[in-house]
Design an enzyme around this catalytic site. Structure first.
Site, PDB file in Angstrom:
ATOM      1  N   HIS A  87     -19.200  34.330  87.337  1.00  0.00           N
ATOM      2  CA  HIS A  87     -18.925  33.295  88.213  1.00  0.00           C
ATOM      3  C   HIS A  87     -17.701  32.514  87.863  1.00  0.00           C
ATOM      4  O   HIS A  87     -16.613  32.836  88.286  1.00  0.00           O
ATOM      5  CB  HIS A  87     -20.030  32.397  88.389  1.00  0.00           C
ATOM      6  CG  HIS A  87     -21.443  32.738  89.068  1.00  0.00           C
ATOM      7  ND1 HIS A  87     -21.632  33.255  90.133  1.00  0.00           N
ATOM      8  CD2 HIS A  87     -22.403  33.002  88.198  1.00  0.00           C
ATOM      9  CE1 HIS A  87     -22.876  33.562  90.372  1.00  0.00           C
ATOM     10  NE2 HIS A  87     -23.344  33.459  89.194  1.00  0.00           N
TER      11      HIS A  87
HETATM   12  O1  RIB Z   1     -23.804  28.943  90.612  1.00  0.00           O
HETATM   13  C1  RIB Z   1     -23.174  29.541  89.414  1.00  0.00           C
HETATM   14  C2  RIB Z   1     -22.524  28.582  88.880  1.00  0.00           C
HETATM   15  O2  RIB Z   1     -23.664  27.472  88.174  1.00  0.00           O
HETATM   16  C3  RIB Z   1     -21.806  28.863  87.381  1.00  0.00           C
HETATM   17  O3  RIB Z   1     -20.748  28.016  87.276  1.00  0.00           O
HETATM   18  C4  RIB Z   1     -22.793  28.758  86.426  1.00  0.00           C
HETATM   19  O4  RIB Z   1     -22.165  28.557  85.329  1.00  0.00           O
HETATM   20  C5  RIB Z   1     -23.652  27.445  86.765  1.00  0.00           C
HETATM   21  O5  RIB Z   1     -23.091  26.350  86.353  1.00  0.00           O
END
Ligand code: RIB
Ligand code: CA
Length: 313
Positions: free
Chosen positions: A243
């Site tokens: 992500h």
């Molecule tokens: O949904 C994914 C996000 O939530 C990413 O930033 C992960 O690190 C969590 O913080």
């Protein structure tokens, strides 16, 4: 490309760690003015510790690191140990950091930096809940006009939620903060699950990182082995979604990404859909566009960039 001044706001988290390493490996393009920790994946004492661990692993001992908000603006903190483990960096043990936290609060650092640096010269890169950013904007409304851009990981539309059927974790944890940010008028680029779920660190990509053969690449490999199990079990995909590194990769190679400038608003009232990013992708309303919502990336190009840069550390 001129060096871009950035502040990384983060809740490490293994994917945050890879994002921070990607930024620190690119000093010719990115000037990391500071890293601000926020409560999210794990509580603040751990996210701020983890930020120090990551900078130490990268050998970047001068990076200013600040602790920020320990809880969302109005709600009880929801964490994600089920994904990231108890420490937030499960999967590879590193020694306690010696690199110190700075004394200033993260919010004061954000405000002070934006007031000191030339207007429009600093990009904010939130990788977790938006509590620090929203608190800074509320405490110092004058800084909104001084931010070059906010490039954040958060939200979802076609991909729907990962912490509830409607919401992505970062927005879900502090929807009121997200609402403040998305209504701030600051240029915003969003990396939602719609694009991050196309950035899967499958076995060949993970092996390419391990093949770098450095202690750092082994740490990343261990973190990824741990971190991906949640998404692989849930989605049945081939590897976990990276992500947060999409935010930094976008700064380095925007050509790898594509999206639309649309209206995005945040659900804060409903318990059922709290934290949903209501993205008007098909422009069916006359609501003003306020964000570039990224929907696709060149995954091979993304992982090629990431692997090449991690090898530099
Ligand atoms: O949904 C994914 C996000 O939530 C990413 O930033 C992960 O690190 C969590 O913080
Ligand atoms: Ca994160």
């Amino acid at each position: 490309m001129a060096r871009r001044k950035i502040i990384i706001d983060t809740d490490p988290g293994q994917d945050d760690a890879v994002a921070i390493l990607l930024a620190l490996s690119s000093p010719e393009e990115l000037d990391v003015l500071g890293i601000t920790a926020v409560a999210g994946n794990v509580p603040l004492p751990l996210t701020s510790r983890n930020a120090r661990v990551i900078c130490e692993l990268a050998g970047k001992h001068e990076t200013p690191i600040f602790a920020g908000c320990a809880a969302p603006l109005q709600r009880r903190l929801v964490t994600a140990e089920h994904v990231h483990g108890k420490t937030g960096l499960d999967g590879y043990d590193l020694p306690d950091p010696t690199l110190p936290l700075r004394d200033a609060h993260a919010v004061d650092f954000i405000i002070e930096t934006l007031r000191t640096e030339a207007p429009g010269s600093v990009t904010l890169c939130p990788l977790g809940p938006l509590t620090n950013i929203a608190t800074a904007l509320t405490r110092a409304p004058d800084i909104a006009g001084r931010v070059q851009e906010i490039v954040l990981m958060g939200g979802a539309y076609f991909e729907v939620g990962n912490i509830t059927p409607a919401a992505e974790f970062n927005i879900y944890v502090d929807p009121e903060a997200a609402d403040i940010v998305f209504k701030s008028g600051i240029p915003i680029t969003v990396m939602p699950l719609d694009v991050t779920h196309k950035a899967l660190i499958n076995p060949p990509r993970l092996e390419a990182i391990r093949a770098i053969g450095t202690p750092l690449s082994q740490a990343v490999g261990g973190w990824m082995d741990f971190y991906e199990r949640f998404d692989v079990e849930k989605y049945g995909g081939a590897g976990g979604p990276l992500h947060d590194p999409t935010v930094i990769a976008y700064l380095l190679r925007p050509d790898l990404f594509s999206g639309k400038h649309i209206n995005v608003e945040i659900e804060t009232a409903s318990d059922l859909t709290r934290g949903m990013t209501v993205a008007d992708w098909w422009r069916v309303t006359d609501r003003k566009a306020n964000a570039t919502f990224v929907g696709d990336l060149n995954a091979e190009g993304f992982f090629g960039l990431l692997t090449e840069r991690l090898a530099r550390l």
